[in-house]
Enzyme design. Structure first.
Site, PDB file in Angstrom:
ATOM      1  N   THR A  89     -33.116 140.388  27.412  1.00 27.94           N
ATOM      2  CA  THR A  89     -33.068 140.448  29.130  1.00 27.94           C
ATOM      3  C   THR A  89     -34.286 139.821  30.281  1.00 27.94           C
ATOM      4  OG1 THR A  89     -34.391 142.424  28.488  1.00 27.94           O
ATOM      5  CG2 THR A  89     -32.084 142.626  28.426  1.00 27.94           C
ATOM      6  N   ALA A 102     -44.971 145.240  32.343  1.00 27.21           N
ATOM      7  CA  ALA A 102     -43.072 145.049  32.439  1.00 27.21           C
ATOM      8  C   ALA A 102     -42.875 143.708  32.637  1.00 27.21           C
ATOM      9  CB  ALA A 102     -43.049 146.061  33.717  1.00 27.21           C
ATOM     10  N   LYS A 103     -41.302 143.586  32.370  1.00 31.51           N
ATOM     11  CA  LYS A 103     -40.899 142.343  33.000  1.00 31.51           C
ATOM     12  C   LYS A 103     -40.687 141.747  33.717  1.00 31.51           C
ATOM     13  CE  LYS A 103     -38.177 142.492  28.154  1.00 31.51           C
ATOM     14  NZ  LYS A 103     -36.693 143.391  27.443  1.00 31.51           N
ATOM     15  N   ARG A 104     -40.745 143.008  34.436  1.00 27.62           N
ATOM     16  CA  ARG A 104     -40.692 142.156  35.837  1.00 27.62           C
ATOM     17  C   ARG A 104     -41.484 141.420  36.478  1.00 27.62           C
ATOM     18  NH1 ARG A 104     -40.565 147.465  36.047  1.00 27.62           N
ATOM     19  NH2 ARG A 104     -42.751 148.236  36.707  1.00 27.62           N
ATOM     20  N   GLU A 105     -43.119 141.501  35.724  1.00 30.16           N
ATOM     21  CA  GLU A 105     -44.030 140.652  36.272  1.00 30.16           C
ATOM     22  C   GLU A 105     -44.698 139.589  35.431  1.00 30.16           C
ATOM     23  OE1 GLU A 105     -47.707 143.596  35.697  1.00 30.16           O
ATOM     24  OE2 GLU A 105     -46.138 145.438  35.196  1.00 30.16           O
TER      25      GLU A 105
END
Ligand code: GLU
Length: 309
Positions: free
Chosen positions: A31, A280-283
């Site tokens: 994801t 986290a994946k968003r960084e």
């Protein structure tokens, strides 16, 4: 002779069993791009398998079609190979095995431990607020402790006829009723990474409430598919982040209900960045892909996350 043939068969299977005494896995969901936290988890599992003379498996947990992307899956293979990890092919992709998970859910339906839940998220939140106990937040959001009384078959049928969607939830209460005293004796072994000791733990699945095991459209959930696949792939040691520690209590209950073995669990601390927050994946900047492109080496990564190079 037949005898020596069967003796050598026995020897072969014993040798195989010996080699199979340590099987662990890294099971990412595609994801997003992997970051240092994933590298830590994957390398821990990989190194533990190598040290034990066992096997490291990679599994792609892509049941959520709305969030998983093929480019993220491709990046997983690339990033892990770059880190120097190897795994047996073919890799199991959960999206190719929905029938397996539907079968497991069917088994639970036959045991009478799941029920259809027609409540929306909003209604769940409201129901939790009016409950006598504090509404809790579980790893999957609000903890739902189940309806005060079961919905009648007639009402279910008419809601289904009206096209209302529902989720299959695992009932803690029905599980308790079915298992009786065994429910209080659900145990698992937790291996502590630091002290390298093993502790017997009692599973408390009620802490998570009646989790969702499947939806009308997606016939499975993380909990159901992970338990199914760990057993199918003979995983003996689950090594994963602390964020999944609470889920283990549900997994142990599901293993008991489905007649599956319980592996040894080890939950490692989550890596935090310089700001003290977990990765986290968003960084985007801290993805393995970005670090690689910036000229960082796989050995640098190991060093940076405090693992032996
Ligand atoms: N697929 C899960 C995740 O990406 C991990 C599964 C597990 O290790 O149990 O967070």
């Amino acid at each position: 002779s037949r005898n020596s043939a069967s003796r050598s068969n026995t020897r072969n299977s014993l040798a195989r069993l010996g080699a199979m005494s340590f099987i662990t896995r890294f099971a990412p969901s595609p994801t997003g791009l992997l970051h240092l936290g994933h590298a830590y988890s994957a390398i821990l599992a990989h190194d533990a398998a190598r040290k034990a003379g066992g096997e490291f498996i990679l599994r792609i947990e892509d049941i959520d079609a709305t969030r998983c992307r093929p480019e993220f899956e491709a990046a997983i293979y690339e990033d892990l190979a770059w880190l120097g990890l190897r795994w047996p092919e073919p890799v199991r992709r959960q999206s190719e095995h929905f029938d397996d998970y539907a079968g497991a859910l069917e088994k639970l339906r036959k045991l009478g431990v799941v029920y259809r839940c027609f409540l929306t998220r909003k209604e769940i939140a409201a129901a939790s607020l009016s409950a006598p106990h504090e509404p809790g937040e579980g790893p999957d959001g609000i903890i739902y402790t189940g309806p005060s009384h079961p919905m009648s078959r007639d009402e279910e049928d008419s809601r289904i006829a009206r096209g209302e969607s529902f989720a299959w939830r695992l009932s803690i209460k029905y599980s308790q009723d079915l298992l009786g005293e065994d429910f209080a004796r659900l145990v698992f072994v937790e291996r502590d990474a630091g002290s390298n000791t093993e502790r017997a733990m009692t599973a408390r699945p009620e802490l998570l409430g009646d989790v969702i095991l499947g939806r009308k459209d997606t016939p499975t959930s993380y909990h159901l598919s992970v338990v199914h696949d760990d057993a199918l792939q003979d995983v003996t040691h689950v090594i994963r982040g602390d964020d999944l520690r609470a889920s283990t209590h549900i997994h142990v209950l599901l293993q008991k209900l489905l007649g599956l073995p319980t592996p040894i669990y080890r939950h490692h601390a989550l890596l935090t960045g310089p700001d003290g927050k977990r990765y986290a994946k968003r960084e985007r900047s801290l993805t393995l892909a970005a670090l690689r492109e910036a000229g960082v080496s796989a050995a640098d990564i190991r060093f940076r996350i405090g693992l032996p190079v």
